[in-house]
Write a protein that holds these residues in place. Structure first.
Motif, PDB file in Angstrom:
ATOM      1  N   ASN A 182      -4.552  33.135 -43.689  1.00 39.90           N
ATOM      2  CA  ASN A 182      -4.852  34.538 -43.210  1.00 39.90           C
ATOM      3  C   ASN A 182      -4.448  34.835 -41.925  1.00 39.90           C
ATOM      4  OD1 ASN A 182      -6.293  35.692 -45.672  1.00 39.90           O
ATOM      5  ND2 ASN A 182      -8.116  34.226 -45.138  1.00 39.90           N
ATOM      6  N   GLU A 183      -4.224  35.948 -41.399  1.00 37.31           N
ATOM      7  CA  GLU A 183      -3.588  36.482 -40.142  1.00 37.31           C
ATOM      8  C   GLU A 183      -4.964  36.832 -38.932  1.00 37.31           C
ATOM      9  OE1 GLU A 183      -0.612  35.793 -39.252  1.00 37.31           O
ATOM     10  OE2 GLU A 183       0.105  35.170 -41.571  1.00 37.31           O
ATOM     11  N   GLY A 184      -5.518  35.582 -39.098  1.00 36.67           N
ATOM     12  CA  GLY A 184      -6.839  35.714 -38.199  1.00 36.67           C
ATOM     13  C   GLY A 184      -6.928  35.041 -36.753  1.00 36.67           C
ATOM     14  N   GLY A 185      -5.562  34.603 -36.302  1.00 32.40           N
ATOM     15  CA  GLY A 185      -5.594  33.964 -35.155  1.00 32.40           C
ATOM     16  C   GLY A 185      -6.259  32.794 -34.851  1.00 32.40           C
ATOM     17  N   ILE A 186      -6.599  32.127 -36.006  1.00 36.34           N
ATOM     18  CA  ILE A 186      -7.309  30.831 -36.026  1.00 36.34           C
ATOM     19  C   ILE A 186      -6.310  29.588 -35.486  1.00 36.34           C
ATOM     20  CG2 ILE A 186      -8.631  29.261 -37.305  1.00 36.34           C
ATOM     21  CD1 ILE A 186      -9.797  31.348 -38.781  1.00 36.34           C
ATOM     22  N   LYS A 187      -6.818  28.962 -34.590  1.00 39.47           N
ATOM     23  CA  LYS A 187      -5.772  27.655 -34.308  1.00 39.47           C
ATOM     24  C   LYS A 187      -6.503  26.138 -34.305  1.00 39.47           C
ATOM     25  CE  LYS A 187      -2.985  30.846 -31.035  1.00 39.47           C
ATOM     26  NZ  LYS A 187      -2.929  30.826 -29.671  1.00 39.47           N
ATOM     27  N   LEU A 188      -5.876  25.541 -34.321  1.00 38.22           N
ATOM     28  CA  LEU A 188      -6.339  23.960 -34.192  1.00 38.22           C
ATOM     29  C   LEU A 188      -6.152  23.648 -32.835  1.00 38.22           C
ATOM     30  CD1 LEU A 188      -7.663  21.703 -35.681  1.00 38.22           C
ATOM     31  CD2 LEU A 188      -5.243  21.000 -36.052  1.00 38.22           C
ATOM     32  N   VAL A 189      -7.313  23.118 -32.069  1.00 44.40           N
ATOM     33  CA  VAL A 189      -6.840  22.804 -30.715  1.00 44.40           C
ATOM     34  C   VAL A 189      -7.759  21.584 -30.351  1.00 44.40           C
ATOM     35  CG1 VAL A 189      -6.720  25.121 -29.960  1.00 44.40           C
ATOM     36  CG2 VAL A 189      -8.843  24.117 -29.910  1.00 44.40           C
ATOM     37  N   ARG A 190      -7.093  20.784 -29.356  1.00 40.10           N
ATOM     38  CA  ARG A 190      -8.004  19.629 -28.923  1.00 40.10           C
ATOM     39  C   ARG A 190      -8.987  20.042 -27.863  1.00 40.10           C
ATOM     40  NH1 ARG A 190      -8.181  14.691 -31.377  1.00 40.10           N
ATOM     41  NH2 ARG A 190      -8.211  12.872 -29.663  1.00 40.10           N
TER      42      ARG A 190
ATOM     43  N   LYS B 208     -12.280  18.178 -25.596  1.00 35.19           N
ATOM     44  CA  LYS B 208     -13.387  17.359 -25.452  1.00 35.19           C
ATOM     45  C   LYS B 208     -13.127  16.190 -26.436  1.00 35.19           C
ATOM     46  CE  LYS B 208     -16.735  20.043 -22.950  1.00 35.19           C
ATOM     47  NZ  LYS B 208     -18.503  20.483 -23.441  1.00 35.19           N
ATOM     48  N   GLY B 209     -11.852  15.574 -26.683  1.00 32.05           N
ATOM     49  CA  GLY B 209     -11.491  14.341 -27.404  1.00 32.05           C
ATOM     50  C   GLY B 209     -11.507  14.695 -28.675  1.00 32.05           C
ATOM     51  N   ALA B 210     -11.967  15.924 -29.257  1.00 36.04           N
ATOM     52  CA  ALA B 210     -11.889  16.168 -30.753  1.00 36.04           C
ATOM     53  C   ALA B 210     -11.302  17.405 -31.267  1.00 36.04           C
ATOM     54  CB  ALA B 210     -13.411  16.337 -31.046  1.00 36.04           C
ATOM     55  N   TRP B 211     -10.872  17.362 -32.572  1.00 32.52           N
ATOM     56  CA  TRP B 211     -10.145  18.525 -32.859  1.00 32.52           C
ATOM     57  C   TRP B 211     -10.900  19.810 -33.461  1.00 32.52           C
ATOM     58  CZ3 TRP B 211      -5.032  19.190 -32.037  1.00 32.52           C
ATOM     59  CH2 TRP B 211      -4.365  18.037 -31.787  1.00 32.52           C
ATOM     60  N   VAL B 212     -10.793  20.993 -33.083  1.00 32.68           N
ATOM     61  CA  VAL B 212     -11.556  22.151 -33.232  1.00 32.68           C
ATOM     62  C   VAL B 212     -10.799  23.096 -33.765  1.00 32.68           C
ATOM     63  CG1 VAL B 212     -13.241  23.644 -32.357  1.00 32.68           C
ATOM     64  CG2 VAL B 212     -13.160  21.505 -31.573  1.00 32.68           C
ATOM     65  N   LEU B 213     -11.290  23.753 -35.049  1.00 33.57           N
ATOM     66  CA  LEU B 213     -10.526  25.117 -35.432  1.00 33.57           C
ATOM     67  C   LEU B 213     -11.487  26.110 -34.885  1.00 33.57           C
ATOM     68  CD1 LEU B 213     -10.212  25.073 -39.414  1.00 33.57           C
ATOM     69  CD2 LEU B 213      -8.450  25.662 -37.558  1.00 33.57           C
ATOM     70  N   THR B 214     -10.530  27.293 -33.989  1.00 37.70           N
ATOM     71  CA  THR B 214     -11.206  28.184 -33.241  1.00 37.70           C
ATOM     72  C   THR B 214     -10.568  29.625 -33.312  1.00 37.70           C
ATOM     73  OG1 THR B 214     -12.059  28.719 -31.195  1.00 37.70           O
ATOM     74  CG2 THR B 214      -9.786  27.459 -31.148  1.00 37.70           C
ATOM     75  N   ASP B 215     -11.224  30.510 -33.178  1.00 41.00           N
ATOM     76  CA  ASP B 215     -10.595  31.863 -33.170  1.00 41.00           C
ATOM     77  C   ASP B 215     -10.650  32.384 -31.601  1.00 41.00           C
ATOM     78  OD1 ASP B 215     -13.181  32.472 -32.692  1.00 41.00           O
ATOM     79  OD2 ASP B 215     -13.567  33.864 -34.351  1.00 41.00           O
ATOM     80  N   GLY B 216     -10.783  31.494 -30.825  1.00 39.93           N
ATOM     81  CA  GLY B 216     -10.974  31.970 -29.364  1.00 39.93           C
ATOM     82  C   GLY B 216     -12.480  32.145 -28.814  1.00 39.93           C
ATOM     83  N   LYS B 217     -13.427  32.374 -29.945  1.00 42.29           N
ATOM     84  CA  LYS B 217     -14.694  32.865 -29.710  1.00 42.29           C
ATOM     85  C   LYS B 217     -15.688  31.678 -30.001  1.00 42.29           C
ATOM     86  CE  LYS B 217     -13.874  37.753 -30.124  1.00 42.29           C
ATOM     87  NZ  LYS B 217     -14.401  38.869 -30.840  1.00 42.29           N
ATOM     88  N   GLN B 218     -15.518  30.946 -31.114  1.00 43.46           N
ATOM     89  CA  GLN B 218     -16.243  30.040 -31.524  1.00 43.46           C
ATOM     90  C   GLN B 218     -15.365  29.041 -32.105  1.00 43.46           C
ATOM     91  OE1 GLN B 218     -19.418  31.725 -34.264  1.00 43.46           O
ATOM     92  NE2 GLN B 218     -17.819  32.758 -35.370  1.00 43.46           N
ATOM     93  N   GLY B 219     -15.919  27.656 -32.337  1.00 46.92           N
ATOM     94  CA  GLY B 219     -14.905  26.723 -32.860  1.00 46.92           C
ATOM     95  C   GLY B 219     -15.813  25.859 -33.903  1.00 46.92           C
ATOM     96  N   VAL B 220     -14.965  25.194 -34.698  1.00 41.70           N
ATOM     97  CA  VAL B 220     -15.836  24.395 -35.869  1.00 41.70           C
ATOM     98  C   VAL B 220     -15.130  23.098 -35.838  1.00 41.70           C
ATOM     99  CG1 VAL B 220     -15.955  24.047 -38.276  1.00 41.70           C
ATOM    100  CG2 VAL B 220     -16.304  26.318 -37.389  1.00 41.70           C
ATOM    101  N   PRO B 221     -15.747  22.066 -35.633  1.00 40.35           N
ATOM    102  CA  PRO B 221     -15.153  20.590 -35.488  1.00 40.35           C
ATOM    103  C   PRO B 221     -14.723  20.103 -36.653  1.00 40.35           C
ATOM    104  CG  PRO B 221     -17.587  20.646 -34.450  1.00 40.35           C
ATOM    105  CD  PRO B 221     -17.185  21.877 -35.291  1.00 40.35           C
TER     106      PRO B 221
END
Length: 393
Positions: A319-327, A329-342
């Motif tokens: 889906n073209e929602g701008g969701i990214k996987l970022v590092r 605080k030492g953990a990987w998080v899926l985020t849309d820039g507003k909220q994240g899911v570990p």
């Protein structure tokens, strides 16, 4: 090549949906002529033969016989049996059915809109376009034998003609928007003959033709060729009466409706207060949102699965929602820039791989990460789909 029926436009053609909704729906009947094989993907003699010989799916409720206006009683063509769940039912006896058909009895196959891919596709197309629940009955009848007398239906009718020829007579409209309620089933033959009015239209239906009849319009039909099939799709939409269950649940929370009704002179005033309160409910934003959701979901579930393809080759699209996987605080998080899911440890690489592709099959993911076991792989794909990261194609 047989035409597939995938959309409301396919069913109506050459009439367009825009013409139908603007000039026809609810207002008047419509006869649309089509090529002889237009509805071949929906029903045919071969398809009907295959269906009726699946004897365990039929009962006296779903397969009925009507001879010259009289619906046969179950013992006349059925025997005691059991359905697929083992419950006792009256089931059609093939030899008895054959005997009645040879005497000119019409065969009615009820609720067949889920029994074949073509039927499901046509019913689903109607539901999506009309915002209605759609159910289908098939009518198989023979020359000069009329199954049903003049009547009106409590739903919109989209009759597709599949085989043979049949003459339909359309009369007037007596009731304003009748519904499926016992009140509208209490009127007998004499009432209908008195109120149907004069013939307003005579239609000769041939294979590929469509006939639309709004609810409440009287009509009847008679086969004019040796053997005929038509399928009637009945469309029932949400109406004002459907608000009552929602209003009841809303009123349960209001002490005014839980108070004992007063006797005597104050009763009329109390009833007026209840009416005013109900009027206030229907103007609430929450009630409008609830009604809107009810209307959008007003259809039957028509899931479809293809085996073995759906089991072996599941395709997913990003889906073209701008969701990214970022590092973070030492953990990987899926985020849309507003909220994240570990992300659980070890799943960052498969997720990064999935996000890097516009589309892929589950087998591709399995080949890229063989250490990811099938249960964990299935859960990962389901979680990503539920979060809106992926979409199953």
């Amino acid at each position: 090549m047989t035409q597939k029926i995938d959309s409301f436009a396919d069913i109506l053609a050459p009439t367009t949906p825009e013409e139908f909704f603007q000039d026809i729906r609810y207002q008047k009947p419509l006869h649309v002529q089509g090529a002889a094989d237009k509805f071949a993907s929906v029903m045919s003699w071969e398809a009907l033969t295959a269906l009726i010989n699946q004897t365990t799916i039929w009962s006296a409720a779903t397969l009925q016989l009507v001879q010259d206006g009289r619906k046969l009683e179950p013992p006349e063509y059925c025997v005691p049996g059991a359905n697929r769940d083992g419950a006792p039912v009256m089931v059609p006896d093939i030899e008895k059915v054959r005997g009645w058909l040879r005497q000119g009895a019409s065969m009615v196959c009820n609720d067949i809109d889920q029994l074949s891919p073509g039927m499901k596709a046509a019913a689903g197309a109607l539901e999506r376009a009309l915002g209605c629940k759609v159910q289908a009955n098939l009518y198989c009848s023979w020359k000069a034998h009329q199954g049903f007398g003049s009547h009106y239906d409590t739903h919109e009718v989209f009759a597709i003609h599949v085989a043979g020829e049949k003459t339909w007579k359309i009369y007037g409209k007596h009731f304003e928007d009748p519904i499926s309620h016992p009140y509208f089933k209490t009127f007998g033959h004499e009432f209908h003959e008195k109120h149907k009015g004069a013939i307003s239209q005579t239609v000769s239906m041939k294979p590929g033709d469509l006939l639309y009849i709004p609810r409440g319009w009287y009509h009847d039909a008679l086969a004019t060729s040796e053997a005929t099939i038509h399928v009637a799709f009945g469309a029932t939409g949400p109406i004002g009466l459907d608000l009552f269950p929602m209003l009841f649940e809303r009123a349960v929370k209001d002490p005014l409706f839980r108070t004992n009704l007063p006797a005597g002179a104050t009763l009329a005033d109390h009833l007026g207060q209840l009416g005013d309160r109900l009027a206030a409910y229907v103007r609430e934003d929450e009630m409008a949102a609830q009604t809107d959701a009810f209307m959008k979901g007003f259809r039957y579930s028509r899931g479809f699965i293809t085996v073995p393809d759906d089991a072996l080759a599941r395709t997913f699209r990003r889906n073209e929602g701008g969701i990214k996987l970022v590092r973070h605080k030492g953990a990987w998080v899926l985020t849309d820039g507003k909220q994240g899911v570990p992300i659980p440890p070890g799943l960052d690489k498969p997720i990064a791989w999935a996000l890097d592709r516009p589309a892929f099959e589950e087998s591709d993911l399995a080949a890229a990460f063989p250490a990811l076991k099938p249960p964990a792989r299935a859960k990962l794909l389901q979680d990503l789909t539920n979060m809106g990261v992926l979409q199953a194609a």
